[in-house]
Design an enzyme around this catalytic site. Structure first.
Site, PDB file in Angstrom:
ATOM      1  NE  ARG A 115      14.529  -3.911 -37.339  1.00  0.00           N
ATOM      2  CZ  ARG A 115      14.030  -2.913 -36.612  1.00  0.00           C
ATOM      3  NH1 ARG A 115      12.987  -3.120 -35.837  1.00  0.00           N
ATOM      4  NH2 ARG A 115      14.560  -1.727 -36.638  1.00  0.00           N
ATOM      5  CG  ASP A 131       9.739  -1.474 -24.064  1.00  0.00           C
ATOM      6  OD1 ASP A 131      10.230  -0.348 -24.233  1.00  0.00           O
ATOM      7  OD2 ASP A 131       9.455  -2.240 -25.015  1.00  0.00           O
TER       8      ASP A 131
HETATM    9  C1  SAM Z   1      12.736   4.338 -29.323  1.00  0.00           C
HETATM   10  S1  SAM Z   1      12.395   3.507 -27.815  1.00  0.00           S
HETATM   11  C2  SAM Z   1      12.332   4.880 -26.677  1.00  0.00           C
HETATM   12  C3  SAM Z   1      13.085   4.630 -25.421  1.00  0.00           C
HETATM   13  C4  SAM Z   1      13.139   5.799 -24.423  1.00  0.00           C
HETATM   14  N1  SAM Z   1      11.828   6.183 -23.997  1.00  0.00           N
HETATM   15  C5  SAM Z   1      13.878   6.966 -25.017  1.00  0.00           C
HETATM   16  O1  SAM Z   1      13.280   7.986 -25.352  1.00  0.00           O
HETATM   17  O2  SAM Z   1      15.106   6.875 -25.159  1.00  0.00           O
HETATM   18  C6  SAM Z   1      10.665   3.074 -28.014  1.00  0.00           C
HETATM   19  C7  SAM Z   1      10.215   1.943 -27.105  1.00  0.00           C
HETATM   20  O3  SAM Z   1       8.784   1.820 -27.177  1.00  0.00           O
HETATM   21  C8  SAM Z   1       8.455   0.445 -27.063  1.00  0.00           C
HETATM   22  N2  SAM Z   1       7.113   0.174 -27.612  1.00  0.00           N
HETATM   23  C9  SAM Z   1       6.736   0.128 -28.914  1.00  0.00           C
HETATM   24  N3  SAM Z   1       5.451  -0.229 -29.023  1.00  0.00           N
HETATM   25  C10 SAM Z   1       4.996  -0.408 -27.757  1.00  0.00           C
HETATM   26  C11 SAM Z   1       3.726  -0.803 -27.208  1.00  0.00           C
HETATM   27  N4  SAM Z   1       2.671  -1.091 -27.992  1.00  0.00           N
HETATM   28  N5  SAM Z   1       3.618  -0.895 -25.861  1.00  0.00           N
HETATM   29  C12 SAM Z   1       4.674  -0.623 -25.056  1.00  0.00           C
HETATM   30  N6  SAM Z   1       5.901  -0.253 -25.518  1.00  0.00           N
HETATM   31  C13 SAM Z   1       6.054  -0.146 -26.855  1.00  0.00           C
HETATM   32  C14 SAM Z   1       9.558  -0.249 -27.856  1.00  0.00           C
HETATM   33  O4  SAM Z   1       9.707  -1.616 -27.493  1.00  0.00           O
HETATM   34  C15 SAM Z   1      10.786   0.611 -27.530  1.00  0.00           C
HETATM   35  O5  SAM Z   1      11.564   0.040 -26.516  1.00  0.00           O
END
Ligand code: SAM
Length: 283
Positions: free
Chosen positions: A39, A149
């Protein structure tokens, strides 16, 4: 000159893991080294840096901390999502949570829902469609959605509301017709969320690792699905303690199906798998 394809040294990998953990709460195990190298290659290319060593020097410099950290976070977050993912939650919302909420005499204001960790927007747009359908059937009902996010890349995509026809396949046909417009070019395989739906959502950057969350609302429901799996237990405890402070008493917290709050000390009661309800009073 170093070759771009060399691997990250053990020392640099542990510095990177520590930084990612402190900044985003994400735990990267040693098995993720190859993934991280893959990545980061895009970042090296974009910056015209030819080794991971030089990349780390830049990243840990004052300028790198100011300018590159945000890109590192974009690179390490996992953003997998879908329209109508885990559909039972949306059914529960319309069949139970919304009628309960509407039955309360005092609720003459918009229903406020927070999609926390919204990724590229499929979850908040699904909520917007479900809530719009509810509003069509229940006059006087209105709603607002906050979608947050940590990743700027996913937020930009989400705010644009443009998806491939393949991505919107899980959306029921009638909703697809009502809430998406086809691309103008002949043969376009892209669709865009209609402006009326886009306007119901405020997209904002929010890092769960912040000491407190800069949002003024108390939500009537929070979706925080498939996010905490990337955090260790102390981080989950700390994040969910802050998150539930923004949830009104007796309102629902929707988690991902593989996520359990068992053993965490939180002001919520389990209602069903991956579904919790904020307690009255305490905290
Ligand atoms: C797998 S996605 C889930 C998306 C959606 N909630 C779903 O269930 O389909 C996880 C998201 O959490 C966000 N994320 C990870 N660490 C984070 C943080 N410290 N603060 C805010 N968002 C975060 C990532 O950028 C990502 O877009």
């Amino acid at each position: 000159m170093h070759n771009r394809d060399e691997s990250i040294s053990t020392t640099d990998f542990s510095r990177l893991c520590q930084l990612i953990y402190e900044e985003a709460g994400i735990v990267l195990g040693s098995q993720k080294k190859t993934m991280l190298e893959g990545r980061l290659r895009r970042r090296l290319k974009a910056l015209e840096i030819h080794s991971y060593r030089a990349y780390c020097d830049y990243l840990f410099s004052d300028r790198g901390q100011r300018e590159e950290l945000v890109h590192l976070v974009d690179v390490v977050t996992t953003n997998k999502t879908d329209f109508f993912r885990e559909p039972a939650h949306f059914e529960f919302l319309t069949s139970q949570a919304l009628p309960e909420w509407a039955a309360q005499e005092s609720n003459r204001r918009p229903f406020l829902i927070w999609s926390a960790g919204c990724s590229t927007g499929e979850e908040p747009y699904t909520l917007a469609m479900v809530l719009s359908e509810y509003a069509r059937a229940h006059s006087g009902f209105s709603f607002r959605i906050l979608a947050t996010d940590i990743s700027t890349v996913v937020l930009e995509k989400a705010a644009g509301g443009i998806y491939s026809t393949e991505t919107v396949r899980p959306v029921p046909h009638a909703l697809r017709v009502r809430y998406f417009m086809r691309g103008r070019e002949p043969g376009s395989t892209r669709v865009r969320v209609v402006p009326e739906l886009r306007r119901t959502i405020e997209f904002r950057r929010l890092n769960f690792m912040d000491s407190s969350y800069d949002i003024q609302i108390k939500a009537d429901a929070i979706f925080c699905r498939n996010v905490i799996i990337y955090f260790d237990r102390p981080t989950q405890q700390s994040i969910l303690t802050k998150l539930t402070q923004h949830l009104r008493p007796e309102s629902y917290l929707f988690m991902g199906h593989s996520e359990t709050l068992h053993e965490l000390d939180l002001p919520v009661d389990p209602v069903a798998p991956a579904l919790y309800r904020r307690l009255h009073g305490r905290f």
